[in-house]
Design an enzyme around this catalytic site. Structure first.
Site, short mmCIF file in Angstrom:
data_model
loop_
_atom_site.label_atom_id
_atom_site.label_comp_id
_atom_site.label_asym_id
_atom_site.label_seq_id
_atom_site.Cartn_x
_atom_site.Cartn_y
_atom_site.Cartn_z
N ASN A 271 -2.74 -49.77 43.87
CA ASN A 271 -3.61 -49.58 45.02
C ASN A 271 -4.98 -50.16 44.65
OD1 ASN A 271 -5.21 -48.55 47.06
ND2 ASN A 271 -4.25 -46.53 47.04
N LYS B 117 -6.26 -48.35 41.37
CA LYS B 117 -5.51 -47.13 41.05
C LYS B 117 -4.04 -47.49 40.94
CE LYS B 117 -8.70 -44.28 43.66
NZ LYS B 117 -8.93 -43.69 44.96
N ARG C 203 -0.48 -51.57 47.93
CA ARG C 203 -1.16 -51.33 49.20
C ARG C 203 -1.94 -52.59 49.53
NH1 ARG C 203 -6.26 -47.33 49.92
NH2 ARG C 203 -6.56 -47.66 52.14
N HIS D 127 -6.36 -47.57 57.44
CA HIS D 127 -5.91 -46.27 56.92
C HIS D 127 -4.53 -45.90 57.45
CE1 HIS D 127 -10.39 -44.95 56.48
NE2 HIS D 127 -9.94 -45.35 55.30
N HIS E 262 -8.79 -39.02 59.16
CA HIS E 262 -8.90 -39.43 57.74
C HIS E 262 -10.39 -39.55 57.46
CE1 HIS E 262 -7.62 -41.66 54.05
NE2 HIS E 262 -8.90 -42.01 54.14
N LEU E 263 -10.93 -38.56 56.74
CA LEU E 263 -12.37 -38.52 56.49
C LEU E 263 -12.62 -38.60 54.99
CD1 LEU E 263 -13.18 -35.56 58.96
CD2 LEU E 263 -13.18 -38.02 59.46
N GLY F 59 -14.49 -43.92 53.65
CA GLY F 59 -14.25 -44.55 54.95
C GLY F 59 -13.63 -43.50 55.85
N ARG G 254 -21.24 -46.62 55.71
CA ARG G 254 -21.03 -47.55 56.83
C ARG G 254 -21.52 -46.91 58.12
NH1 ARG G 254 -14.76 -48.65 55.86
NH2 ARG G 254 -15.00 -47.99 53.70
N ARG H 293 -20.82 -33.94 49.59
CA ARG H 293 -21.22 -32.77 48.79
C ARG H 293 -22.73 -32.75 48.59
NH1 ARG H 293 -16.48 -34.12 44.66
NH2 ARG H 293 -17.25 -36.13 45.33
N ILE I 149 -13.32 -35.59 52.52
CA ILE I 149 -14.10 -34.69 53.38
C ILE I 149 -13.15 -33.81 54.19
CG2 ILE I 149 -15.69 -34.62 55.35
CD1 ILE I 149 -16.91 -37.26 54.30
N GLY I 150 -12.13 -34.41 54.77
CA GLY I 150 -11.19 -33.65 55.61
C GLY I 150 -10.49 -32.53 54.85
N GLU I 151 -10.19 -32.78 53.58
CA GLU I 151 -9.45 -31.78 52.79
C GLU I 151 -10.38 -30.70 52.22
OE1 GLU I 151 -7.29 -34.04 49.80
OE2 GLU I 151 -6.57 -35.41 51.35
N GLU J 165 -1.21 -41.44 49.77
CA GLU J 165 -0.94 -42.85 50.09
C GLU J 165 0.01 -43.48 49.07
OE1 GLU J 165 -5.15 -43.37 50.35
OE2 GLU J 165 -4.97 -44.28 52.32
#
Ligand code: ADP
Length: 417
Positions: free
Chosen positions: A21, A28, A109, A197, A225-226, A229, A258, A302, A349-351, A402
């Site tokens: 990835n 990664k 990916r 995404h 998906h936060l 990006g 962004r 954070r 962020i979402g998690e 992913e």
């Protein structure tokens, strides 16, 4: 270069899948071993995971057994760095295989598959040419993906490679959602909305159906998906019908650094100023905007939270804009879906940022969506439904996977070929 025999893929032998990835500043990678004739219901723990931070020329590797190494790369060459990373699979403290020939298949990916690639595919010369050609649309990512493919070709010249595209899931967008209201020639030039995404949005939609015990074909889902990006997807009958990112990953929501969508008139205005160049504008919109640009603190949610707690008005403003735009865009996805069964939060962020989830959900009480505020604040290390039992919309936190989604695509392609 030593050549290794490639292990054949048969239905009942363990299959070793290497996933690469490649991002703009990182590489990664992980190695999965799948045993049995069917895919496991839950993502297995990878045997080996590695990450290169190109900015700091640093390689980190860890194995399922808990062996860890952290090394500085001797050169900035990406090909050499990738080769050094892969060698830790069969050498030294993090060795998990005897030789590279044990790897059955490699999945990559790839950010941009353009209009041509609507699903994952085996790498051929034609596919590589297409990825190279599409670099005009993804100048940072697609060349990095090609480097990864070339590195594998050098080490494992006969191993099959698969590319999984971040745009592919959005190939089902209807024309009204993907054509920009500019001159029609734009469409002929490839200037249209692609969405990104996709691997994450698709994984989360499928995982949501699994958690809810429902048929994906009967669900209306918004996936948020936060991460650094940020993008949303409206998923109906398992297909993406709307999304917030467009021609590039700059459209849509406010992000870490962004801007997301802004009035294009601002760009015209700025480009008319004597000291504004295209490159400067690119840097401003991609790297100096979003949470970072407004707060002046950081692109990291954070640190925005800490600055807010310390009374920073600009950090508060950045957070408020983030929530305002997230709500507006959820509203837009809702209109495309014509209703909502589940709202999904994923990525960094979402998690993790419960304040963001609470802020977004608060606006949708009129739908009968009720967030369980206590559960929302718990540390959610497992995928979980955090709506109250009587909520008319389920709210799920899903840890996006992913790499696992790419491994599954490899497995499926290997077994269908
Ligand atoms: P990428 O898009 O680079 O993969 P990630 O999915 O890792 O990004 O998300 C990075 C974002 O997640 C950053 O804004 C970071 O602040 C945020 N994040 C990670 N952990 C937390 C946390 N515990 N609380 C709030 N935000 C978090």
């Amino acid at each position: 270069m030593e050549r290794w025999a490639i292990a054949p893929v048969t239905i009942n032998t363990p299959m070793k899948i290497l996933v690469l990835n490649a991002g703009s500043s990182s590489q990664k990678s992980c190695l999965y071993e799948l045993i049995g004739a069917t895919l496991p219901e839950h993502p297995p723990k990878p045997l080996w995971e590695a990450q290169i931070d190109w900015t700091h020329q640093e390689l980190k590797v860890k194995t399922a057994q808990g062996n860890v190494i952290k090394e500085t790369l001797p050169s900035s060459s990406r090909a050499d760095g990738t080769a050094q990373m892969l060698a830790t699979l069969w050498n030294g403290k993090t060795q998990v295989i005897e030789n590279p020939g044990e790897i059955n298949i490699v999945g990559h990916r790839v950010v941009h598959g353009g209009e041509e690639y609507r699903q994952s595919t085996f790498v051929t010369k034609e596919v590589k040419d297409a990825i190279a050609h599409l670099s005009i649309f993804a100048p940072v990512h697609n060349p990095a993906n090609l480097e990864g493919i070339a590195a594998i070709e050098k080490i494992l010249p006969t191993v099959p490679q698969v590319v999984v595209f971040d745009t592919a899931f959005h190939a089902t967008l209807p024309p009204a959602a993907f054509v920009y209201p500019g001159p029609y020639e734009w469409l002929e030039m490839g200037i249209r909305r692609y969405g990104f995404h996709g691997i994450s949005h698709q994984y989360c939609a499928q995982r949501a159906a699994q958690i809810l015990g429902k048929d994906l074909n009967r669900l209306r889902i918004i996936t948020c998906h936060l991460g650094n990006g940020c993008s949303l997807a409206a998923v109906r009958e398992g297909r993406s019908i709307d999304t917030t990112m467009g021609f590039t990953p700059l459209e849509g929501l406010m992000m870490g650094s962004r801007s997301g969508s802004i009035d294009p008139g601002i760009l015209i205005h700025l480009l008319r100023q004597p000291d504004y160049t295209v490159d400067k504008l690119d840097d401003i919109l991609n790297r100096q905007s979003g949470l970072k640009g407004v707060s002046g603190v950081s692109n990291d949610m954070r640190q925005i939270g800490e600055a807010m707690a310390n009374g920073s008005d600009r950090a508060q403003l950045a957070f408020d804009i983030f929530i305002h735009r997230l709500r507006s865009s959820i509203g837009a996805m809702l209109a495309s879906l014509g209703g909502l069964d589940a709202l999904i939060f994923t990525a960094g962020i979402g998690e993790n940022a419960y304040e963001v989830r609470a802020g977004a959900c608060e606006a949708f009480g009129f739908l009968g969506l009720k967030l369980d505020l206590e559960q929302n604040q718990e540390k959610l290390s497992e995928d979980r439904d955090i709506a109250t039992p009587d909520s008319k919309v389920r709210v799920l936190v899903i840890h996006t996977q992913e790499d696992w989604a790419i491994a599954q695509e490899c497995w499926q392609l290997a077994h269908s070929s």
